[in-house]
Design an enzyme around this catalytic site. Structure first.
Site, PDB file in Angstrom:
ATOM      1  N   ASN A   9       0.873  -1.173   0.000  1.00 26.46           N
ATOM      2  CA  ASN A   9       0.000   0.000   0.000  1.00 26.46           C
ATOM      3  C   ASN A   9       0.911   1.224   0.000  1.00 26.46           C
ATOM      4  O   ASN A   9       1.516   1.550   1.017  1.00 26.46           O
ATOM      5  CB  ASN A   9      -0.895  -0.025   1.246  1.00 26.46           C
ATOM      6  CG  ASN A   9      -1.721   1.234   1.391  1.00 26.46           C
ATOM      7  OD1 ASN A   9      -1.767   2.070   0.475  1.00 26.46           O
ATOM      8  ND2 ASN A   9      -2.374   1.390   2.526  1.00 26.46           N
ATOM      9  N   LYS A  11       0.147   4.241  -0.251  1.00 24.90           N
ATOM     10  CA  LYS A  11      -0.480   5.429   0.350  1.00 24.90           C
ATOM     11  C   LYS A  11      -0.226   6.646  -0.556  1.00 24.90           C
ATOM     12  O   LYS A  11      -0.177   6.487  -1.768  1.00 24.90           O
ATOM     13  CB  LYS A  11       0.022   5.622   1.795  1.00 24.90           C
ATOM     14  CG  LYS A  11      -0.160   4.339   2.621  1.00 24.90           C
ATOM     15  CD  LYS A  11       0.041   4.528   4.097  1.00 24.90           C
ATOM     16  CE  LYS A  11      -0.165   3.187   4.804  1.00 24.90           C
ATOM     17  NZ  LYS A  11      -0.046   3.274   6.254  1.00 24.90           N
ATOM     18  N   HIS A  95      -9.407   1.045   5.036  1.00 24.26           N
ATOM     19  CA  HIS A  95      -8.121   1.263   5.719  1.00 24.26           C
ATOM     20  C   HIS A  95      -8.345   2.199   6.905  1.00 24.26           C
ATOM     21  O   HIS A  95      -9.151   3.118   6.835  1.00 24.26           O
ATOM     22  CB  HIS A  95      -7.104   1.870   4.748  1.00 24.26           C
ATOM     23  CG  HIS A  95      -5.720   1.855   5.314  1.00 24.26           C
ATOM     24  ND1 HIS A  95      -5.301   2.789   6.226  1.00 24.26           N
ATOM     25  CD2 HIS A  95      -4.687   0.995   5.139  1.00 24.26           C
ATOM     26  CE1 HIS A  95      -4.046   2.503   6.584  1.00 24.26           C
ATOM     27  NE2 HIS A  95      -3.658   1.422   5.938  1.00 24.26           N
ATOM     28  N   GLU A  97      -6.747   4.606   7.997  1.00 17.22           N
ATOM     29  CA  GLU A  97      -6.566   6.047   7.700  1.00 17.22           C
ATOM     30  C   GLU A  97      -7.835   6.620   7.066  1.00 17.22           C
ATOM     31  O   GLU A  97      -8.210   7.759   7.333  1.00 17.22           O
ATOM     32  CB  GLU A  97      -5.331   6.231   6.798  1.00 17.22           C
ATOM     33  CG  GLU A  97      -4.045   5.992   7.596  1.00 17.22           C
ATOM     34  CD  GLU A  97      -2.872   5.474   6.792  1.00 17.22           C
ATOM     35  OE1 GLU A  97      -2.897   5.557   5.542  1.00 17.22           O
ATOM     36  OE2 GLU A  97      -1.921   4.969   7.417  1.00 17.22           O
ATOM     37  N   GLU A 167      -5.104  -4.943  10.595  1.00 18.52           N
ATOM     38  CA  GLU A 167      -4.093  -3.908  10.787  1.00 18.52           C
ATOM     39  C   GLU A 167      -4.372  -3.157  12.091  1.00 18.52           C
ATOM     40  O   GLU A 167      -5.180  -2.228  12.111  1.00 18.52           O
ATOM     41  CB  GLU A 167      -4.128  -2.901   9.630  1.00 18.52           C
ATOM     42  CG  GLU A 167      -3.807  -3.505   8.279  1.00 18.52           C
ATOM     43  CD  GLU A 167      -3.268  -2.448   7.313  1.00 18.52           C
ATOM     44  OE1 GLU A 167      -2.189  -2.698   6.753  1.00 18.52           O
ATOM     45  OE2 GLU A 167      -3.891  -1.397   7.136  1.00 18.52           O
ATOM     46  N   GLY A 173       2.758   2.320  10.748  1.00 20.64           N
ATOM     47  CA  GLY A 173       3.706   3.420  10.607  1.00 20.64           C
ATOM     48  C   GLY A 173       4.432   3.785  11.886  1.00 20.64           C
ATOM     49  O   GLY A 173       5.078   4.825  11.964  1.00 20.64           O
ATOM     50  N   SER A 208       3.723  -2.120  10.257  1.00 26.73           N
ATOM     51  CA  SER A 208       5.178  -2.127  10.436  1.00 26.73           C
ATOM     52  C   SER A 208       5.833  -3.454  10.044  1.00 26.73           C
ATOM     53  O   SER A 208       6.799  -3.886  10.679  1.00 26.73           O
ATOM     54  CB  SER A 208       5.553  -1.741  11.875  1.00 26.73           C
ATOM     55  OG  SER A 208       5.108  -0.428  12.169  1.00 26.73           O
TER      56      SER A 208
HETATM   57  P1  13P Z   1       3.230   0.419   7.627  1.00 25.08           P
HETATM   58  O1  13P Z   1       3.727  -0.859   7.032  1.00 25.08           O
HETATM   59  O2  13P Z   1       3.960   1.616   7.119  1.00 25.08           O
HETATM   60  O3  13P Z   1       3.153   0.348   9.106  1.00 25.08           O
HETATM   61  O4  13P Z   1       1.716   0.620   7.108  1.00 25.08           O
HETATM   62  C1  13P Z   1       0.848  -0.435   7.196  1.00 25.08           C
HETATM   63  C2  13P Z   1      -0.374  -0.106   6.436  1.00 25.08           C
HETATM   64  O5  13P Z   1      -1.127   0.774   6.812  1.00 25.08           O
HETATM   65  C3  13P Z   1      -0.644  -0.857   5.198  1.00 25.08           C
HETATM   66  O6  13P Z   1      -1.921  -0.617   4.732  1.00 25.08           O
END
Ligand code: 13P
Length: 245
Positions: A9, A11, A95, A97, A167, A173, A208
């Site tokens: 992803n 982003k 997601h 976010e 997740e 992150g 992560s």
């Molecule tokens: P990270 O791997 O940067 O922690 O992000 C995970 C994520 O949100 C994948 O959709």
């Protein structure tokens, strides 16, 4: 036997140049991976070039979100059949976010799932709890409700035929991953909620994931791959994670 899936992803990262480099890097290593499905989800404006750059390789391309509407006056939105029409196979829905920053409720996420599924895209349904919810012992309840909203709308078989990504919000992150045991507990609960149909469902872990921790995560019986954020922006690192799946 469930085939592992490793999805990147991206982003809201990248530029014309970096997307070309990243796609070229992934394609150059993708041929020598074992039995694993590989997917990248670029920002929507880069999807057409990613599809072109990945053409002829086994790497699939997907979207990061989709409108719950089929078509119409929805400025800025992208419909599921547009993604499908240009060659996407998957789309991420729900997601954390999107849930937190764009106010996507369980019910909106369910509508998006249904819109994607209706045109033949495979939804990757993200679920996960915040740190506060975990600390209060609500993890399985929160994740269960997120999943149930979609099951309620489309039925358990359609959710089981899609991909689910667990997740934990506190692991995204942050550099802090769930322990393999913490992740396995939630994955097993998700699979159980999907009933017998869930035996074939791919349930990914995200939060992560790096090449240094992927192996122990993938060793868990109910973890069938990963949804990778930051580490998917580096072709070598992403390929190393794919190799371990
Ligand atoms: P990270 O791997 O940067 O922690 O992000 C995970 C994520 O949100 C994948 O959709």
């Amino acid at each position: 036997m469930r085939k592992s899936l490793v999805a990147g992803n991206w982003k809201m990262h990248g530029s014309v140049q970096s997307v070309e480099r990243l796609c070229a890097g992934i394609v150059s290593g993708a041929g020598s991976l074992g039995d694993v499905d590989v997917l990248v989800c670029p920002p929507s404006v880069f999807i057409p070039s990613a599809l072109q750059l990945m053409a002829g390789s086994a790497v699939a391309v997907g979207g990061q979100t989709v409108s719950e509407q089929a078509q119409g006056a929805y400025t800025g939105e992208i419909a599921a059949d547009m993604l499908k029409g240009i060659g996407c196979q998957y789309v991420i829905v729900g997601h954390s976010e999107r849930r937190a920053l764009y106010a996507e409720t369980n019910s909106v996420v369910a509508d998006k799932f249904a819109a994607a599924e209706a045109v033949g895209l495979t939804p990757i349904l993200c679920v996960g709890e915040t740190l506060e919810q975990r600390d209060q012992g609500e993890t399985l309840k929160v994740v269960g409700e997120q999943l149930q909203a979609v099951i309620h709308l489309v039925g358990v078989d359609k959710v089981a035929a899609a991909v689910v990504a667990y997740e934990p919000v506190w692991a995204i992150g942050t550099g802090v991953t769930a322990t393999p045991e913490q992740a396995q507990e939630v994955h097993a609960a998700i699979r159980q909620q999907l009933t017998e149909a869930g035996n074939g469902t791919r349930i990914l872990y995200g939060g992560s994931v790096k090449s240094s921790n992927a192996a122990e995560i993938f060793a868990q019986p109910d973890i069938d791959g990963a949804l990778v954020g930051g580490a998917s922006l580096d072709a070598d690192e992403f390929l190393k994670i794919c190799q371990q799946a």
